[in-house]
Motif scaffolding. Structure first.
Motif, PDB file in Angstrom:
ATOM      1  N   LEU A  10     -11.467 -32.158   1.644  1.00  0.00           N
ATOM      2  CA  LEU A  10     -11.819 -31.384   2.846  1.00  0.00           C
ATOM      3  C   LEU A  10     -12.057 -32.321   4.020  1.00  0.00           C
ATOM      4  O   LEU A  10     -11.571 -32.087   5.136  1.00  0.00           O
ATOM      5  N   ARG A  13      -8.947 -33.843   5.409  1.00  0.00           N
ATOM      6  CA  ARG A  13      -8.097 -32.895   6.150  1.00  0.00           C
ATOM      7  C   ARG A  13      -8.803 -32.286   7.350  1.00  0.00           C
ATOM      8  O   ARG A  13      -8.265 -31.385   7.989  1.00  0.00           O
ATOM      9  N   ILE A  15     -11.351 -30.296   7.381  1.00  0.00           N
ATOM     10  CA  ILE A  15     -11.812 -28.912   7.194  1.00  0.00           C
ATOM     11  C   ILE A  15     -13.331 -28.939   7.055  1.00  0.00           C
ATOM     12  O   ILE A  15     -13.876 -29.705   6.250  1.00  0.00           O
ATOM     13  N   ASP A  16     -14.002 -28.119   7.852  1.00  0.00           N
ATOM     14  CA  ASP A  16     -15.461 -28.129   7.895  1.00  0.00           C
ATOM     15  C   ASP A  16     -16.057 -27.745   6.535  1.00  0.00           C
ATOM     16  O   ASP A  16     -15.739 -26.699   5.967  1.00  0.00           O
ATOM     17  N   TYR A  17     -16.944 -28.600   6.018  1.00  0.00           N
ATOM     18  CA  TYR A  17     -17.520 -28.401   4.696  1.00  0.00           C
ATOM     19  C   TYR A  17     -18.336 -27.111   4.608  1.00  0.00           C
ATOM     20  O   TYR A  17     -18.229 -26.348   3.646  1.00  0.00           O
ATOM     21  N   TYR A  19     -18.121 -24.406   6.425  1.00  0.00           N
ATOM     22  CA  TYR A  19     -17.191 -23.262   6.483  1.00  0.00           C
ATOM     23  C   TYR A  19     -16.601 -23.017   5.087  1.00  0.00           C
ATOM     24  O   TYR A  19     -16.584 -21.888   4.581  1.00  0.00           O
ATOM     25  N   ALA A  20     -16.156 -24.101   4.461  1.00  0.00           N
ATOM     26  CA  ALA A  20     -15.555 -23.981   3.126  1.00  0.00           C
ATOM     27  C   ALA A  20     -16.587 -23.474   2.121  1.00  0.00           C
ATOM     28  O   ALA A  20     -16.301 -22.584   1.311  1.00  0.00           O
ATOM     29  N   ILE A  33      -8.239 -22.720   0.526  1.00  0.00           N
ATOM     30  CA  ILE A  33      -8.804 -23.384   1.717  1.00  0.00           C
ATOM     31  C   ILE A  33      -8.127 -24.735   1.919  1.00  0.00           C
ATOM     32  O   ILE A  33      -7.710 -25.083   3.026  1.00  0.00           O
ATOM     33  N   ILE A  34      -7.996 -25.478   0.838  1.00  0.00           N
ATOM     34  CA  ILE A  34      -7.342 -26.790   0.922  1.00  0.00           C
ATOM     35  C   ILE A  34      -5.844 -26.616   1.182  1.00  0.00           C
ATOM     36  O   ILE A  34      -5.237 -27.352   1.949  1.00  0.00           O
TER      37      ILE A  34
END
Ligand code: GLN
Length: 241
Positions: A10, A13, A15-17, A19-20, A33-34
């Motif tokens: 995450l 990439r 991607i906000d932790y 949020y995930a 998500i990934i």
């Protein structure tokens, strides 16, 4: 809830932790998500249009590739029914140079993903067809492989499958609809595959074996287990005359 490895991915990439984490808490698969998963020798893009490839399915492909080698089959023609993300066909292709593969799925959105996956993994011997398998001509293939929807309609599937395409999971009242359709169609053609490989539900082995015995008696059928010791695969090999 999110392991260290996925946490790292995450981060890499962007991607906000948090949020995930919120999404994962509600049961949303981290794989969506990934956006991709490793599957044998490939990286497979996934989204809500396709089932997330399972570890068991890696075993199916592994066992099938071994069987193809064992029988010394070359230049094989392969038919895959219900390809989803394309993970099975792509890994058959990567292990069998000179094969020619037809991969079918009723979902055009899944076929879109499968095509991208083939491209990304530099595989160019798969013809993708978006159609109901009932409309497909099964004649003339050496290998037929399928991980069809096999969950019983009444089965209460866990939260982890809630966001996956339900048509990829449910196979009718007893979960056997697609095996019946495939075996019926095979019984009505002349040139039948040498190998038929199915992933199956853990309670379905004997019923599928019975279907073979009544409709396709020219096959030797074996039921194979997954790593949890559950029946998970059926391999049928045409008897030599
Ligand atoms: N193994 C999947 C599950 O239990 C089912 C896959 C399928 O129906 N082919 O979620």
């Amino acid at each position: 809830m999110i392991d260290e490895l996925n946490k790292k991915i995450l981060e890499e990439r962007g991607i906000d932790y948090n949020y995930a984490l919120e999404k994962v808490k509600s049961g949303y698969p981290i794989q969506y998500i990934i956006g991709d998963v490793e599957f044998l020798d490939s990286t497979i893009k996934v989204n809500e249009s396709v089932l997330i490839p399972r570890f068991e399915t890696e075993l199916l492909v592994d066992m099938l590739n071994k069987k193809i080698k064992e029988l010394n089959l070359n230049n094989i023609k392969v038919l895959e029914l219900g390809t989803g993300s394309g993970c099975i066909s792509i890994n058959i292709s990567l292990n069998n140079v000179n094969s020619s593969i037809t991969a079918v799925d009723i979902s055009s959105d899944a076929i879109k993903v499968a095509k991208e996956n083939a491209l990304h993994n530099k595989v160019n011997n798969i013809t993708f067809i978006s159609d109901d398998m009932a409309n497909v001509n099964f004649e003339g293939y050496d290998v037929l492989v399928s991980n069809p929807p096999y969950v019983m309609n009444s089965e209460d599937v866990g939260v982890e499958t809630k966001y996956e395409p339900q048509i990829a999971l449910f196979g009718g009242e007893d979960g056997l609809d697609f095996y019946r359709l495939i075996i019926d169609k095979l019984s009505n053609i002349n040139s039948k595959p040498i190998i038929i490989a199915f992933e199956i539900g853990m309670l379905q082995g004997n019923q599928i074996k019975d279907l073979f015995n009544s409709k396709l008696p020219m096959y030797d059928v074996s039921i194979n287990k997954d790593l949890n010791g559950r029946d998970r695969f059926v391999f049928a090999v045409k008897k030599v005359k």
